[in-house]
Design a protein around this motif. Sequence first.
Motif, mmCIF file in Angstrom:
data_model
loop_
_atom_site.group_PDB
_atom_site.id
_atom_site.type_symbol
_atom_site.label_atom_id
_atom_site.label_comp_id
_atom_site.label_asym_id
_atom_site.label_seq_id
_atom_site.Cartn_x
_atom_site.Cartn_y
_atom_site.Cartn_z
ATOM 1 N N LEU A 180 38.031 53.610 43.821
ATOM 2 C CA LEU A 180 38.726 54.003 42.586
ATOM 3 C C LEU A 180 40.234 53.853 42.744
ATOM 4 N N THR A 181 40.735 54.172 43.968
ATOM 5 C CA THR A 181 42.183 54.066 44.233
ATOM 6 C C THR A 181 42.652 52.628 44.107
ATOM 7 N N ILE A 182 41.898 51.693 44.695
ATOM 8 C CA ILE A 182 42.334 50.281 44.648
ATOM 9 C C ILE A 182 42.254 49.739 43.230
ATOM 10 N N MET A 183 41.217 50.192 42.455
ATOM 11 C CA MET A 183 41.122 49.700 41.073
ATOM 12 C C MET A 183 42.236 50.296 40.213
ATOM 13 N N LYS A 184 42.713 51.468 40.597
ATOM 14 C CA LYS A 184 43.770 52.132 39.823
ATOM 15 C C LYS A 184 45.145 51.586 40.166
ATOM 16 N N THR A 185 45.354 51.363 41.482
ATOM 17 C CA THR A 185 46.702 50.964 41.931
ATOM 18 C C THR A 185 46.838 49.470 42.104
ATOM 19 N N GLY A 186 45.702 48.775 42.343
ATOM 20 C CA GLY A 186 45.777 47.345 42.636
ATOM 21 C C GLY A 186 46.368 47.070 43.997
ATOM 22 N N MET A 187 46.469 48.086 44.846
ATOM 23 C CA MET A 187 47.048 47.927 46.168
ATOM 24 C C MET A 187 45.939 47.935 47.231
ATOM 25 N N PRO A 188 46.111 47.112 48.282
ATOM 26 C CA PRO A 188 45.111 47.115 49.357
ATOM 27 C C PRO A 188 45.036 48.498 50.014
ATOM 28 N N GLN A 189 43.832 48.826 50.510
ATOM 29 C CA GLN A 189 43.621 50.092 51.202
ATOM 30 C C GLN A 189 43.059 49.785 52.593
ATOM 31 N N TYR A 190 43.662 50.377 53.595
ATOM 32 C CA TYR A 190 43.214 50.182 54.981
ATOM 33 C C TYR A 190 42.731 51.531 55.509
ATOM 34 N N TYR A 191 41.654 51.516 56.260
ATOM 35 C CA TYR A 191 41.126 52.797 56.765
ATOM 36 C C TYR A 191 40.782 52.675 58.249
ATOM 37 N N ASN A 192 41.039 53.778 58.932
ATOM 38 C CA ASN A 192 40.803 53.845 60.379
ATOM 39 C C ASN A 192 39.997 55.121 60.649
ATOM 40 N N GLU A 193 38.911 54.953 61.377
ATOM 41 C CA GLU A 193 37.987 56.066 61.670
ATOM 42 C C GLU A 193 37.597 56.784 60.377
ATOM 43 N N PHE A 194 37.237 55.953 59.418
ATOM 44 C CA PHE A 194 36.794 56.460 58.130
ATOM 45 C C PHE A 194 35.406 57.087 58.315
ATOM 46 N N LYS A 195 35.244 58.349 58.008
ATOM 47 C CA LYS A 195 33.992 59.089 58.236
ATOM 48 C C LYS A 195 33.119 59.036 56.982
ATOM 49 N N TYR A 196 31.849 58.651 57.197
ATOM 50 C CA TYR A 196 30.893 58.613 56.089
ATOM 51 C C TYR A 196 29.586 59.226 56.574
ATOM 52 N N ASP A 197 29.118 60.258 55.876
ATOM 53 C CA ASP A 197 27.959 61.005 56.378
ATOM 54 C C ASP A 197 26.757 60.954 55.440
ATOM 55 N N HIS A 198 26.600 59.831 54.691
ATOM 56 C CA HIS A 198 25.484 59.752 53.760
ATOM 57 C C HIS A 198 24.432 58.727 54.155
ATOM 58 N N TYR A 199 24.606 58.031 55.230
ATOM 59 C CA TYR A 199 23.584 57.090 55.679
ATOM 60 C C TYR A 199 22.416 57.840 56.317
ATOM 61 N N GLU A 200 21.253 57.177 56.326
ATOM 62 C CA GLU A 200 20.056 57.788 56.915
ATOM 63 C C GLU A 200 20.252 58.102 58.396
ATOM 64 N N ARG A 201 21.067 57.298 59.072
ATOM 65 C CA ARG A 201 21.227 57.487 60.517
ATOM 66 C C ARG A 201 22.241 58.576 60.864
ATOM 67 N N GLY A 202 22.797 59.199 59.836
ATOM 68 C CA GLY A 202 23.691 60.325 60.096
ATOM 69 C C GLY A 202 25.145 59.973 59.872
ATOM 70 N N ILE A 203 26.036 60.712 60.547
ATOM 71 C CA ILE A 203 27.489 60.521 60.400
ATOM 72 C C ILE A 203 27.893 59.201 61.055
ATOM 73 N N THR A 204 28.674 58.411 60.337
ATOM 74 C CA THR A 204 29.176 57.142 60.877
ATOM 75 C C THR A 204 30.693 57.094 60.702
ATOM 76 N N TYR A 205 31.337 56.222 61.539
ATOM 77 C CA TYR A 205 32.805 56.043 61.489
ATOM 78 C C TYR A 205 33.087 54.564 61.335
ATOM 79 N N TRP A 206 34.154 54.246 60.564
ATOM 80 C CA TRP A 206 34.426 52.858 60.215
ATOM 81 C C TRP A 206 35.928 52.550 60.303
ATOM 82 N N ASP A 207 36.219 51.290 60.693
ATOM 83 C CA ASP A 207 37.540 50.676 60.555
ATOM 84 C C ASP A 207 37.393 49.535 59.566
#
Length: 912
Positions: A180-207
């Motif tokens: 939603l942020t990128i669609m609102k601002t049109g600016m690139p978004q970079y993420y480091n150790e982005f935490k997502y806990d909705h996958y079946e395999r549990g909590i995951t981290y992303w770059d």
Amino acid sequence: MLAEVFTIDTKDNSYLISSASKVTQIGSGFLELTEYSKDELESKDISEVFTGLLRLSKKKFEQIDIKDNIECYIFTKSFEVREVIISVLSGRESNNLIYTVIEKPNSRLDDKLIFEEQLFKDNIVGCSIYSVPDLILLKSNEKYLEFMDQSYNTIEKCIGLSLWESVPGYMGSNSEQLFLTIMKTGMPQYYNEFKYDHYERGITYWDGSVVPIFSNGNLKYIYQTCTEITEKVATRNQIEEQIKIIESQNIKLNQQNELFKRHLKLLDLSTEAIFAWDLNGAITYWNKGAEMMYGFSHKEAVGCVSHELLKTVHFGITDNIISMLERDGYWNGIVEHTTKDGRKLIIETRHQVILADRGKHIVLETNHDVTERKRVEEKVRESEERFRAVQENSLDRFTILKPFYNYQGELVDFTYVYQNVQAAITTGHKPEELVGLRMTEVWPTFPQTRFFTMYKEAVETGQVMEFEECYHADGIDDWFRATVTHIPEGIAIATQIITERKKAEAALRESEKNAHELIAKLEKADHYKNQFISSLSHELRNPLASMMMSLSLLKLAAPDSEQASQAKEIFERQTIQLSRLVDDLLEVTRISQNMIKLKIEQIELNNLILKTVKDFIPMYAEKGVNLEWNIFCEPIFLQADPARLTQVIGNLLHNALKFTGKDGKTQVNVFKDEKSNKAVITVKDNGLGIKPEQLPDLFQPFIQADTSLDRSSGGLGLGLAIVKGMVELHGGNVIGHSDGLGKGSEFVISLPLLTKQESKNEIKDHTENNVKFFRRILVIDDIEDVAEIICSLLRFLGHEVISAPNGIKGLSAAKDFKPDVVFCDIGLPGMNGYEVARNIRLDNQLKGIYLIALSGYAQPEDLKKSMEAGFNCHLAKPLDLEKLKEMLNLEMAYSKRSELNNQNSTISIASK
């Protein structure tokens, strides 16, 4: 007019025509655009084509309207995205619709995103492209799909779906906020150790990154790259935790270092080898224990590099020891050291980093010689491995139990230490599940069993206990043999399954029992055989002697004298006696070989008994024995062979007469047993009686009650065997009873009654139809006396008879005389009787003759040979007038049937 244009199938036309919602026509341009074939699309539902094959959302499909065009994304058969404009027109027919699908010019992602396309191909990081604003997945590489849950981890499962359809928990998540942020601002978004806990395999981290892609100044796509770093984050967290531990340990080491300094002098008193060295390996301290263990003095050791001095060999260590010490502050392990005199020692060592003077770190090494212990442990390990290998592959059960004592010191239970697979199967557990469990946890009633008592005794006395036990389960008996041995850990129980051995032992005992019974039967049979041979010799000699003497008298006396008549009477009587003996022997043989053929008919039992009894009245009167009979008050109908049943009653009456003295009594009774639906016949006398030990074998051949030397009663002991065989052939049974010698005997016959009267006609007496007839007869026999007697008897009956002494002359006489009947002996000299019969059957003029074989043998195989040679029937010698009449009556019946049927019939009769 527009509808007509679209009926022209050209490559540039990209359209579909549907009728009643079914695809009826497809433009070639549409096929080229979507990569589908005509067969794959024709007749399909139009909504299935757009929403199923082209992956257009149902919402978009419903927006397609005749008035408005829609811009959207569809996907080809190979899952390539195409940006198209879809419009719909009405056709000629009212229910026809024409859908045009036109690809927007210069809209393909592959042409626009050249740099991004290379990232897709490299497949190093997960790459995906989503449309804006509906965030539909337009393209992804394999790496991106690997990150998805299993339900969406292939291109077929997720292409064309929106983020909230393919990513679990997307709505309201931090991932949704990112897009939603990128669609609102049109600016690139970079993420480091982005935490997502909705996958079946549990909590995951992303770059990764989310980059906007513009077209004509408008945000058109969102390009996402991502890498999962869950494992990396977990590893880092572990490292940070270890650092905390090390820091804590360092504090403790510093404290220990101070303590070490205070007690340094005490180390020299230890028998363990203790020395210190700096992190470069140089030895700074060497105690007396080290001098004793390695042979190097303090002076020789200090300053040397420890691992060079002792030629240290590390077992199973790939990392640098110094690095591990710097990292962990300690290290424990097993090494090999070499002493001054070259001995190899196995050392259990502990390295501890401590803080020495002026903040300098040194390593305190404490070594214990475990060479001998390791040698013993290796032998024990090898022994245990051998033991376990043997036990795990054994079919026997093996268990080790440890005694369990209560707080009062009483042995109350046992704990599982080890069980092999075979033993564990009986408990319903795996071997590893049993270790540590008490037996009462698996077998609650164990303390109340005899097994607990024996196990306890083995522990308390140290004696080896052995026992065998039968285990009953599911109707099956399983035997096992157990040996309980006391060992240091407790007790070892070895159990062998011995069910097969027990069965073999039981079978052996049964076999021995059967063998003894068989021996007894054979001995008894041998006794009866000897008795029979003796009886047969006696029974044959008496009539033969009388016959020989009668012949001598006939030679001396005048033909018409009284002495000649007396001699003839004796000769005839003894001939009848010999024939009866031979008949009995043959009858027993036929019964044992199941060769008796009954002529079953409906009979009335009372009449048959009366006729049989009346035949015996003169004989009973002559001996002075009373014969009484009682018949049933109403007719008793049976299905039986009257001749054979008469023979049965006659044998019993004959037996009773033999063994009942003057003024004795024999009684015959006939009645019905309504319960069993049987007719019952009893023959009871008050004569000699039967010994109790003879009753079980009473109906065996050659068994006789009279075994006296003079054999006043005579006979071969076959009568009762014949009775039993004949009765059983009728479906009945016979039993004999006697209270002992001198107390008479009783025989009871039971025969099945008719279930209903099969014929309403009364049983009428049949009289013989003595029809007079004339036959031309040829007798072929090489014994002149026999031939002459047969010819005389046949002439007496009124037939024309000639004879021939051998087979060749017999054939010649047959051609000249043309007889109706031929009596031919089998044992002729030169051409035997079988050859004579075959030659007659091959001659067209003679083949209709009725052939009767004459032989001293009448076994089943003899009858078969005669029939195969061409004889109509087979007669056993000696012959009498009645047998000749019977044969000629059969020949007459045969001739009549032949005339009626115009065909040959074969009648097989075995003379008694």
